[in-house]
Motif scaffolding. Structure first.
Motif, PDB file in Angstrom:
ATOM      1  N   MET A 184     -67.715-140.551 -48.004  1.00 45.06           N
ATOM      2  CA  MET A 184     -67.924-139.083 -48.002  1.00 45.06           C
ATOM      3  C   MET A 184     -68.342-138.447 -46.802  1.00 45.06           C
ATOM      4  SD  MET A 184     -67.002-138.832 -51.275  1.00 45.06           S
ATOM      5  CE  MET A 184     -66.936-137.005 -51.482  1.00 45.06           C
ATOM      6  N   VAL A 185     -69.280-139.053 -46.063  1.00 46.30           N
ATOM      7  CA  VAL A 185     -69.652-138.518 -44.766  1.00 46.30           C
ATOM      8  C   VAL A 185     -69.883-139.493 -43.829  1.00 46.30           C
ATOM      9  CG1 VAL A 185     -71.477-136.838 -43.878  1.00 46.30           C
ATOM     10  CG2 VAL A 185     -71.069-136.640 -46.077  1.00 46.30           C
ATOM     11  N   PHE A 186     -69.338-139.089 -42.678  1.00 46.95           N
ATOM     12  CA  PHE A 186     -69.717-140.086 -41.413  1.00 46.95           C
ATOM     13  C   PHE A 186     -70.190-139.210 -40.255  1.00 46.95           C
ATOM     14  CE2 PHE A 186     -68.152-141.009 -37.057  1.00 46.95           C
ATOM     15  CZ  PHE A 186     -68.391-142.151 -36.883  1.00 46.95           C
ATOM     16  N   ARG A 187     -71.279-139.835 -39.676  1.00 49.11           N
ATOM     17  CA  ARG A 187     -71.990-139.063 -38.714  1.00 49.11           C
ATOM     18  C   ARG A 187     -72.056-139.950 -37.354  1.00 49.11           C
ATOM     19  NH1 ARG A 187     -77.204-135.178 -38.694  1.00 49.11           N
ATOM     20  NH2 ARG A 187     -77.710-135.078 -36.633  1.00 49.11           N
ATOM     21  N   GLY A 188     -71.634-139.575 -36.221  1.00 44.96           N
ATOM     22  CA  GLY A 188     -71.710-140.488 -35.230  1.00 44.96           C
ATOM     23  C   GLY A 188     -70.905-139.988 -33.908  1.00 44.96           C
ATOM     24  N   ARG A 189     -70.644-140.673 -32.868  1.00 54.71           N
ATOM     25  CA  ARG A 189     -69.595-140.326 -31.912  1.00 54.71           C
ATOM     26  C   ARG A 189     -68.397-140.099 -32.363  1.00 54.71           C
ATOM     27  NH1 ARG A 189     -70.355-139.682 -26.367  1.00 54.71           N
ATOM     28  NH2 ARG A 189     -72.250-139.090 -27.027  1.00 54.71           N
ATOM     29  N   SER A 190     -67.787-139.020 -32.082  1.00 50.92           N
ATOM     30  CA  SER A 190     -66.281-138.732 -32.424  1.00 50.92           C
ATOM     31  C   SER A 190     -65.354-139.555 -31.531  1.00 50.92           C
ATOM     32  CB  SER A 190     -65.970-137.414 -32.391  1.00 50.92           C
ATOM     33  OG  SER A 190     -64.619-137.082 -32.492  1.00 50.92           O
ATOM     34  N   ASN A 191     -64.202-140.138 -32.254  1.00 51.85           N
ATOM     35  CA  ASN A 191     -63.222-140.609 -31.348  1.00 51.85           C
ATOM     36  C   ASN A 191     -62.361-139.430 -30.853  1.00 51.85           C
ATOM     37  OD1 ASN A 191     -61.755-139.917 -33.749  1.00 51.85           O
ATOM     38  ND2 ASN A 191     -60.700-141.710 -34.050  1.00 51.85           N
ATOM     39  N   ILE A 192     -62.695-138.365 -31.031  1.00 55.70           N
ATOM     40  CA  ILE A 192     -61.724-137.173 -30.257  1.00 55.70           C
ATOM     41  C   ILE A 192     -62.956-136.387 -29.508  1.00 55.70           C
ATOM     42  CG2 ILE A 192     -60.504-135.081 -30.834  1.00 55.70           C
ATOM     43  CD1 ILE A 192     -58.958-137.348 -31.700  1.00 55.70           C
ATOM     44  N   PRO A 193     -62.671-136.396 -28.140  1.00 49.16           N
ATOM     45  CA  PRO A 193     -63.631-135.790 -27.160  1.00 49.16           C
ATOM     46  C   PRO A 193     -63.277-134.235 -27.191  1.00 49.16           C
ATOM     47  CG  PRO A 193     -61.612-136.828 -25.883  1.00 49.16           C
ATOM     48  CD  PRO A 193     -61.568-137.299 -27.209  1.00 49.16           C
TER      49      PRO A 193
ATOM     50  N   ASP B   1     -62.726-130.486 -25.445  1.00 53.51           N
ATOM     51  CA  ASP B   1     -61.793-129.826 -24.779  1.00 53.51           C
ATOM     52  C   ASP B   1     -61.670-130.266 -23.206  1.00 53.51           C
ATOM     53  OD1 ASP B   1     -60.437-128.942 -26.842  1.00 53.51           O
ATOM     54  OD2 ASP B   1     -60.903-126.681 -26.354  1.00 53.51           O
ATOM     55  N   SER B   2     -62.770-130.703 -22.775  1.00 52.87           N
ATOM     56  CA  SER B   2     -62.932-130.886 -21.364  1.00 52.87           C
ATOM     57  C   SER B   2     -63.069-132.603 -21.295  1.00 52.87           C
ATOM     58  CB  SER B   2     -64.166-130.483 -20.649  1.00 52.87           C
ATOM     59  OG  SER B   2     -65.488-130.990 -21.497  1.00 52.87           O
ATOM     60  N   GLY B   3     -63.023-133.138 -22.183  1.00 49.39           N
ATOM     61  CA  GLY B   3     -62.877-134.664 -21.960  1.00 49.39           C
ATOM     62  C   GLY B   3     -64.277-135.508 -22.312  1.00 49.39           C
ATOM     63  N   GLU B   4     -65.091-134.730 -22.803  1.00 52.05           N
ATOM     64  CA  GLU B   4     -66.639-135.162 -22.755  1.00 52.05           C
ATOM     65  C   GLU B   4     -66.753-135.400 -24.138  1.00 52.05           C
ATOM     66  OE1 GLU B   4     -68.691-135.895 -20.296  1.00 52.05           O
ATOM     67  OE2 GLU B   4     -67.272-135.138 -19.094  1.00 52.05           O
ATOM     68  N   GLY B   5     -67.322-136.882 -24.408  1.00 50.26           N
ATOM     69  CA  GLY B   5     -67.535-137.327 -25.926  1.00 50.26           C
ATOM     70  C   GLY B   5     -68.562-136.312 -26.491  1.00 50.26           C
ATOM     71  N   ARG B   6     -68.551-136.437 -27.857  1.00 49.34           N
ATOM     72  CA  ARG B   6     -69.461-135.379 -28.819  1.00 49.34           C
ATOM     73  C   ARG B   6     -69.693-136.203 -30.118  1.00 49.34           C
ATOM     74  NH1 ARG B   6     -64.790-130.767 -30.092  1.00 49.34           N
ATOM     75  NH2 ARG B   6     -63.024-132.253 -30.593  1.00 49.34           N
ATOM     76  N   ASP B   7     -70.807-135.836 -30.622  1.00 51.27           N
ATOM     77  CA  ASP B   7     -71.104-136.497 -31.962  1.00 51.27           C
ATOM     78  C   ASP B   7     -70.787-135.486 -33.036  1.00 51.27           C
ATOM     79  OD1 ASP B   7     -72.226-138.828 -30.753  1.00 51.27           O
ATOM     80  OD2 ASP B   7     -74.201-137.705 -30.419  1.00 51.27           O
TER      81      ASP B   7
END
Length: 240
Positions: free
Chosen positions: A213-222, A224-230
Motif C-alpha cells: 500500500m505504501v513505500f517510503r525511501g529513496r526513489s529509483n527516479i532522480p 530533473d537535475s539527476g539528484e536522488g530524492r526520497d
C-alpha cells in the motif's frame, strides 16, 4: 535475457515512444516528495504481466508526460526479475540482467556507454520489484517477529547488498499515510557499519490481501537535475 528477438534495451526504447495512455494498468503508485503531500511529483504505472513473463512500469511526471520506462522479465521467477530502467530526461539507465544461473550483470549510467559489474547471485536473491513477492512469501515469518535477510542487487552501487526485513508497529513507522488495518515493515542494511551510510525503507501492506500500500525511501527516479530524492509512494489497484 528478455526474449529471443527483442532485448530489454530495444523494448524500452520502443515503449518510450508510445503515448502514456496506451496501456491498461494493473497498479498505480503516486510518489510524493517528503513533506509535500498536496500532489505527487510522479506516478508509477504497472502493466499486467504477459504470458511470456514480461511487464513494464511507465513513469509519468506531474504534467502527464512519460519520463522513464522500466522493462521487466520474470522468466527466472517472481523475486528476481531481470530489468532495465531508462530515464528519458537524463539519457541514463539502470539495470540487472542474469548473465548465467549464478551471475547477475548490473549496469548504471549513460544510455550508450553504461558502467557495468557482474556479481555473484546469492541465496534469497532479490532484484528490483521482486522485493514485493519476497515480502509476501516471507509473510508468516515476518508476522511471527522473525528478521528475514536477503540479498538485493543494487545497480546504483554496482553491488549485491545484504538486507534485513522486519515487522514494526504502526506507531514507530514514519509513514505519513497510515491505516489501522495495515501491517508495517522496515528494510535495512544487515550490517551495523554499512547501515550508517544507507537509509531504511518503510513499507505498509494490507493485512488480509498482502498488497503493498505504501513505500517510503529513496526513489529509483532522480529529480530533473539527476539528484536522488526520497519519496512516499501510495499504491492503488485500478483493476479492482
Amino acid at each position: 535475457m528478455f526474449s529471443r528477438t527483442v532485448g530489454l534495451g530495444a523494448l524500452a526504447s520502443l515503449l518510450l515512444a508510445l503515448p502514456v495512455t496506451a496501456a491498461d494498468y494493473r497498479v498505480i503508485g503516486k510518489a510524493y516528495a517528503l513533506g509535500s503531500w498536496q500532489s505527487p511529483v510522479y506516478e508509477e504505472r504497472y502493466t499486467p504481466r504477459t504470458d511470456a513473463g514480461q511487464a513494464e512500469v511507465h513513469y509519468v511526471d506531474a504534467e502527464g508526460k512519460r519520463i522513464a520506462l522500466k522493462a521487466l522479465d520474470y522468466t527466472r521467477g517472481d523475486i528476481h526479475p531481470s530489468y532495465r530502467l531508462e530515464d528519458q530526461r537524463l539519457d541514463r539507465i539502470w539495470g540487472a540482467q542474469w548473465s548465467s544461473d549464478k551471475q547477475i550483470t548490473l549496469k548504471r549510467g549513460d544510455t550508450e556507454n553504461p558502467e557495468s559489474e557482474t556479481v555473484k547471485a546469492k541465496a534469497r536473491q532479490v532484484i528490483d520489484a521482486g522485493f514485493d513477492p519476497f515480502i509476501q512469501q516471507s509473510w508468516k515469518a515476518l508476522l511471527d517477529g522473525e528478521k528475514v535477510t536477503f540479498h538485493f542487487a543494487f545497480p546504483n552501487r554496482l553491488t549485491n547488498v545484504k538486507l534485513r526485513a522486519e515487522r514494526m508497529g504502526a506507531e514507530d513507522s514514519p509513514l505519513h499515510h497510515k491505516e489501522r488495518e495495515w501491517v508495517y515493515f522496515r528494510i535495512r542494511v544487515d550490517s551495523t557499519l554499512l547501515s550508517l551510510f544507507a537509509d531504511d525503507l518503510y513499507l505498509a501492506y494490507g493485512k488480509s490481501d498482502r498488497r503493498l500500500m505504501v513505500f517510503r525511501g529513496r526513489s529509483n527516479i532522480p529529480d530533473d537535475s539527476g539528484e536522488g530524492r526520497d519519496v512516499e509512494i501510495r499504491y492503488h489497484y485500478p483493476s479492482d
